[in-house]
Write an enzyme that holds these catalytic residues in place. Structure first.
Site, PDB file in Angstrom:
ATOM      1  CB  SER A   1       4.670  -1.504  12.446  1.00  0.00           C
ATOM      2  OG  SER A   1       4.196  -0.221  12.788  1.00  0.00           O
TER       3      SER A   1
ATOM      4  CD  GLU B   1      -3.687  -2.140   7.293  1.00  0.00           C
ATOM      5  OE1 GLU B   1      -2.584  -2.404   6.814  1.00  0.00           O
ATOM      6  OE2 GLU B   1      -4.257  -1.046   7.121  1.00  0.00           O
TER       7      GLU B   1
ATOM      8  CG  ASN C   1      -1.832   1.189   1.280  1.00  0.00           C
ATOM      9  OD1 ASN C   1      -1.853   1.995   0.347  1.00  0.00           O
ATOM     10  ND2 ASN C   1      -2.587   1.323   2.350  1.00  0.00           N
ATOM     11  CD1 TRP C   2       3.726   1.112  -2.791  1.00  0.00           C
ATOM     12  CD2 TRP C   2       3.700   2.236  -4.725  1.00  0.00           C
ATOM     13  NE1 TRP C   2       4.509   0.421  -3.693  1.00  0.00           N
ATOM     14  CE2 TRP C   2       4.503   1.086  -4.876  1.00  0.00           C
ATOM     15  CE3 TRP C   2       3.534   3.092  -5.814  1.00  0.00           C
ATOM     16  CZ2 TRP C   2       5.148   0.783  -6.084  1.00  0.00           C
ATOM     17  CZ3 TRP C   2       4.172   2.793  -7.016  1.00  0.00           C
ATOM     18  CH2 TRP C   2       4.974   1.655  -7.148  1.00  0.00           C
ATOM     19  CE  LYS C   3      -0.509   3.277   4.765  1.00  0.00           C
ATOM     20  NZ  LYS C   3      -0.416   3.409   6.201  1.00  0.00           N
TER      21      LYS C   3
ATOM     22  CG  HIS D   1      -6.211   1.966   5.001  1.00  0.00           C
ATOM     23  ND1 HIS D   1      -5.786   2.919   5.907  1.00  0.00           N
ATOM     24  CD2 HIS D   1      -5.192   1.087   4.867  1.00  0.00           C
ATOM     25  CE1 HIS D   1      -4.553   2.617   6.289  1.00  0.00           C
ATOM     26  NE2 HIS D   1      -4.171   1.507   5.678  1.00  0.00           N
TER      27      HIS D   1
ATOM     28  N   GLY E   1       2.795  -0.997   4.440  1.00  0.00           N
ATOM     29  CA  GLY E   1       2.801   0.431   4.124  1.00  0.00           C
ATOM     30  C   GLY E   1       4.214   0.908   3.866  1.00  0.00           C
TER      31      GLY E   1
HETATM   32  P1  13P Z   1       2.656   0.775   7.857  1.00  0.00           P
HETATM   33  O1  13P Z   1       3.218  -0.515   7.331  1.00  0.00           O
HETATM   34  O2  13P Z   1       3.403   1.967   7.345  1.00  0.00           O
HETATM   35  O3  13P Z   1       2.536   0.748   9.360  1.00  0.00           O
HETATM   36  O4  13P Z   1       1.192   0.928   7.270  1.00  0.00           O
HETATM   37  C1  13P Z   1       0.317  -0.136   7.378  1.00  0.00           C
HETATM   38  C2  13P Z   1      -0.858   0.132   6.527  1.00  0.00           C
HETATM   39  O5  13P Z   1      -1.682   0.981   6.830  1.00  0.00           O
HETATM   40  C3  13P Z   1      -0.990  -0.623   5.278  1.00  0.00           C
HETATM   41  O6  13P Z   1      -2.244  -0.458   4.721  1.00  0.00           O
END
Ligand code: 13P
Length: 248
Positions: free
Chosen positions: A213, A165, A10-12, A95, A234
């Site tokens: 994480s 999550e 998930n590159w956000k 999400h 993420g």
């Molecule tokens: P992180 O891996 O940066 O904690 O993010 C998790 C996430 O929200 C994936 O969708």
């Protein structure tokens, strides 16, 4: 639990330019080509088309959300039909970062249904804000699942992926990642909630992911002992070396 794992990047809202997105995807594509796991990348929607044009190889594309319907008077929105047209086979829905901006359980339920009719696999994110001692977090997760999936036909449930999550484990301000035990407990609980809704046989077909994480150090522990079928990654998915270690 299957031996072939599902690893979702998930590159956000990253990276800043299409050029960087294409370069990162190129590396992921080459890594995934040599790997038996299913690798799914969810870039910002803006980059979907450029990435699709590069050729996906063994990688699958996911959208980060998408509204229901095809076209319409919805300023600023992109529909699930549009992301499907540019090659997304999956969509990350519900999400916590979207819920925090106002996406409701009702909208998530409609998005899940729309995905199923469009043959896009929903990656439904669920997770509690806090983990108090009184087990209320189980209720929070159960209610998110029930609200998103009530009314779905039994035969379709195998097309849904659920990502656990916990919000307290996500992002750079995370308290910590979940422990393997917490992850395993929740994976079992989610299976039970699904079994109560859709029956044991069907619920076993649903893949469950853990996210929060995840990095190259803890990934294998979650995959081997966390009772999950894959990971939703993420930050560590933005660094090709870290992501390579995770998918390997
Ligand atoms: P992180 O891996 O940066 O904690 O993010 C998790 C996430 O929200 C994936 O969708």
């Amino acid at each position: 639990m299957t031996s072939k794992k599902i690893i979702v990047a998930n590159w956000k809202m990253n990276p800043l330019t299409g050029k960087e997105a294409v370069a990162l995807f190129k590396k992921v594509k080459s890594l995934a080509g040599k790997n038996k796991n299913t690798v799914i990348v969810a870039p910002p929607m803006l980059y979907l088309e450029a990435i699709k044009r590069m050729g996906l190889g063994k990688v699958k594309l996911a959208s980060q959300g998408g509204v229901i319907g095809d076209t319409g008077a919805q300023t600023g929105m992109v529909s699930l039909a549009m992301v499907k047209k540019v090659g997304a086979s999956h969509a990350i829905l519900g999400h916590s970062e979207m819920r925090a901006r106002g996406t409701t359980d009702q909208e998530v339920a409609e998005q899940v249904k729309d995905c199923i009719t469009k043959n896009v696999t929903p990656i439904l994110c669920v997770g509690e804000k806090e983990r108090e001692g009184d087990m209320w977090y189980l209720h929070a997760v159960k209610s998110q699942i029930e609200l998103a999936l009530t009314g779905m036909q039994k035969a379709k449930i195998a097309n849904v992926i659920i990502a656990y999550e916990p919000i307290w484990a996500i992002g750079k301000n995370a308290k910590r990642e979940a422990t393997v035990k917490e992850c395993e407990e929740m994976a079992i609980y989610i299976k039970k909630v699904l079994a109560d809704m859709f029956g044991h046989k069907e619920s076993k077909k649903v893949s469950i992911l853990y996210g929060g994480s995840v990095d190259e150090k803890n990934a294998h522990v979650f995959l081997e002992q966390g009772g999950v079928d894959g990971l939703l990654v993420g930050r560590a998915s933005l660094n090709s070396k870290q992501f390579s270690a995770i998918i390997n």
